[in-house]
Design a protein around this motif. Structure first.
Motif, PDB file in Angstrom:
ATOM      1  N   ASN A  32       0.810  -1.229   0.000  1.00 20.65           N
ATOM      2  CA  ASN A  32       0.000   0.000   0.000  1.00 20.65           C
ATOM      3  C   ASN A  32       0.840   1.274   0.000  1.00 20.65           C
ATOM      4  N   GLY A  33       2.148   1.129  -0.053  1.00 16.83           N
ATOM      5  CA  GLY A  33       3.014   2.285   0.054  1.00 16.83           C
ATOM      6  C   GLY A  33       3.402   2.873  -1.292  1.00 16.83           C
ATOM      7  N   ALA A  34       3.758   4.163  -1.284  1.00 12.63           N
ATOM      8  CA  ALA A  34       4.264   4.862  -2.460  1.00 12.63           C
ATOM      9  C   ALA A  34       5.463   5.700  -2.034  1.00 12.63           C
ATOM     10  N   ILE A  35       6.565   5.548  -2.762  1.00 15.70           N
ATOM     11  CA  ILE A  35       7.807   6.236  -2.422  1.00 15.70           C
ATOM     12  C   ILE A  35       7.982   7.455  -3.327  1.00 15.70           C
ATOM     13  N   GLY A  36       8.379   8.577  -2.738  1.00 14.63           N
ATOM     14  CA  GLY A  36       8.635   9.780  -3.510  1.00 14.63           C
ATOM     15  C   GLY A  36       9.844  10.517  -2.980  1.00 14.63           C
ATOM     16  N   LEU A  37      10.198  11.592  -3.657  1.00 18.06           N
ATOM     17  CA  LEU A  37      11.318  12.429  -3.233  1.00 18.06           C
ATOM     18  C   LEU A  37      10.826  13.839  -2.954  1.00 18.06           C
ATOM     19  N   GLN A  38      11.292  14.414  -1.876  1.00 15.55           N
ATOM     20  CA  GLN A  38      10.949  15.786  -1.531  1.00 15.55           C
ATOM     21  C   GLN A  38      12.210  16.465  -1.017  1.00 15.55           C
ATOM     22  N   GLN A  39      12.657  17.463  -1.766  1.00 14.59           N
ATOM     23  CA  GLN A  39      13.894  18.179  -1.420  1.00 14.59           C
ATOM     24  C   GLN A  39      15.066  17.205  -1.242  1.00 14.59           C
ATOM     25  N   GLY A  40      15.109  16.226  -2.159  1.00 13.95           N
ATOM     26  CA  GLY A  40      16.211  15.277  -2.154  1.00 13.95           C
ATOM     27  C   GLY A  40      16.110  14.186  -1.119  1.00 13.95           C
ATOM     28  N   LYS A  41      15.036  14.174  -0.338  1.00  7.50           N
ATOM     29  CA  LYS A  41      14.853  13.147   0.690  1.00  7.50           C
ATOM     30  C   LYS A  41      13.695  12.213   0.322  1.00  7.50           C
ATOM     31  N   VAL A  84     -10.036   8.347   2.778  1.00  6.72           N
ATOM     32  CA  VAL A  84      -8.747   7.717   2.531  1.00  6.72           C
ATOM     33  C   VAL A  84      -7.790   8.204   3.616  1.00  6.72           C
ATOM     34  N   TYR A  85      -7.128   7.260   4.269  1.00  4.14           N
ATOM     35  CA  TYR A  85      -6.200   7.589   5.347  1.00  4.14           C
ATOM     36  C   TYR A  85      -4.772   7.376   4.839  1.00  4.14           C
ATOM     37  N   ILE A  86      -3.936   8.360   5.043  1.00  3.47           N
ATOM     38  CA  ILE A  86      -2.550   8.304   4.574  1.00  3.47           C
ATOM     39  C   ILE A  86      -1.627   8.459   5.778  1.00  3.47           C
ATOM     40  N   VAL A  87      -0.720   7.502   5.909  1.00  4.37           N
ATOM     41  CA  VAL A  87       0.333   7.623   6.913  1.00  4.37           C
ATOM     42  C   VAL A  87       1.583   8.075   6.165  1.00  4.37           C
ATOM     43  N   ARG A  88       2.072   9.262   6.460  1.00  2.45           N
ATOM     44  CA  ARG A  88       3.203   9.838   5.728  1.00  2.45           C
ATOM     45  C   ARG A  88       4.440   9.874   6.618  1.00  2.45           C
ATOM     46  N   PHE A  89       5.529   9.315   6.075  1.00  4.55           N
ATOM     47  CA  PHE A  89       6.812   9.338   6.773  1.00  4.55           C
ATOM     48  C   PHE A  89       7.772  10.217   5.976  1.00  4.55           C
ATOM     49  N   LYS A  90       8.244  11.272   6.605  1.00  2.08           N
ATOM     50  CA  LYS A  90       9.201  12.179   5.962  1.00  2.08           C
ATOM     51  C   LYS A  90      10.612  11.936   6.481  1.00  2.08           C
ATOM     52  N   SER A  91      10.743  11.932   7.779  1.00  2.00           N
ATOM     53  CA  SER A  91      12.062  11.674   8.354  1.00  2.00           C
ATOM     54  C   SER A  91      12.242  10.176   8.569  1.00  2.00           C
ATOM     55  N   LYS A  92      13.413   9.686   8.293  1.00  2.00           N
ATOM     56  CA  LYS A  92      13.788   8.277   8.483  1.00  2.00           C
ATOM     57  C   LYS A  92      12.974   7.320   7.610  1.00  2.00           C
TER      58      LYS A  92
END
Length: 309
Positions: A32-41, A84-92
């Motif tokens: 169920n996950g989607a990987i992206g880039l934000q400011q190089g992270k 729709v519920y989204i769990v977003r991980f930015k750090s780590k």
């Protein structure tokens, strides 16, 4: 709430060991996950329509991997009313994906890690996560038994199929335009799967409903069989009575041999009796079912011969 949703809600309340949390979370994020880039992270978004599953992902990631996520809620567009519920991980996010054996550096591993696949106990947790992510099933009172798990990636679908069949679940797979589906059709195997992933209450409910349904179907089959037999007896009796009356009109029953006279009179007197019952009413009887059947066939043959004259 659907039976599948009730089952998933039960699973989200299970307390698991860190390694089992790793396996379960790995499946949910991979599917169920989607990987992206934000400011190089690297950022990771995990999406679900089930609030309890979203909380499960958030809590497991925080408690066992110290990954701080944020919970977002979106309203689905068009006619669907579900959130729709989204769990977003930015750090780590990258560290979390590596800890779950989904990524190795910047490469995504398309297969289930052997650590989860080959260990019998961890396999159960991974399959639980897979069901939580994309699993669905019919209510056991519906017309047919059906449980399925959807995968976008063919390699992952093949691994899931192997894991399920290593548990002797006789799973099958079918390709769809946008992915692949693994499914179970046998009621016994669906019950075994629910037990395997820890859905104890759902399994008990499923089995209770299945037993009642099977008993009801069995009773219906017995009634239908009895009705069919009664109809068969009635049709045969009507034909026999018609032929006996024809013989009586064209030659007289007194012209028949004594044994045929006896069975003819018994049939006229007891039109609703089956062959066994009729044998008890024959004068000089009782006679066997086969004996009754033999004499009645003789009467039918005589009636046919008279009609051909």
């Amino acid at each position: 709430m659907s039976f599948a949703s009730e089952t998933k809600n039960e699973l989200t309340h299970l307390i698991v060991h860190p390694e089992h949390a790793r396996a379960e979370l790995s499946a949910m994020i991979r599917m169920n996950g989607a990987i992206g880039l934000q400011q190089g992270k690297i950022i990771l978004n995990v999406q679900t329509e089930n609030a309890a599953i979203a909380r499960r992902i958030y809590v497991l990631a925080k408690e066992h991997f110290n990954a701080e996520g944020e919970l977002l809620v979106r309203r689905k567009m068009k006619l669907k009313k579900n959130n729709v519920y989204i769990v977003r991980f930015k750090s780590k996010a990258g560290e979390l994906l590596e800890a779950l054996h989904i990524m190795d550096g910047l490469m995504i591993n398309p297969h289930v890690d052997p650590h989860f696949k080959d260990d019998e106990e961890l396999r159960r947790s991974y399959l639980r996560g897979a069901f939580l992510a994309t699993g669905s099933m019919n209510h056991p009172e519906s017309a047919s038994y059906h449980l399925e798990i959807y995968s976008q990636q063919e390699e992952h679908n093949e691994d899931l199929l192997e894991m399920l069949n290593d548990c002797a679940l006789n799973a099958k797979t079918i390709d769809r335009r946008q992915g692949h589906i693994i499914y179970l059709k046998e009621a016994e195997k669906i019950g075994d799967f629910l037990a395997l992933i820890g859905a104890t209450n759902a399994r008990l409910t499923f089995e209770n409903i299945r037993i009642v349904r099977d008993l009801r179907n069995s009773a219906n089959r017995i009634v239908n069989c009895e009705v069919a037999n009664l109809n068969k007896v009635a049709e045969a009796s009507a034909k026999q009575i018609k032929n006996i009356k024809k013989i009586d009109e064209m030659m007289g029953l007194s012209q028949l041999p004594e044994k045929l006279q006896q069975i003819a009179l018994a049939r006229l007197k007891f039109p609703d009796a089956n062959l066994t019952e009729l044998g008890k009413h024959v004068e000089g009887g009782p006679i066997s079912k086969s004996g009754v059947n033999h004499r009645l066939r003789k009467l039918n043959d005589i009636a046919d011969q008279l009609e051909k004259r």
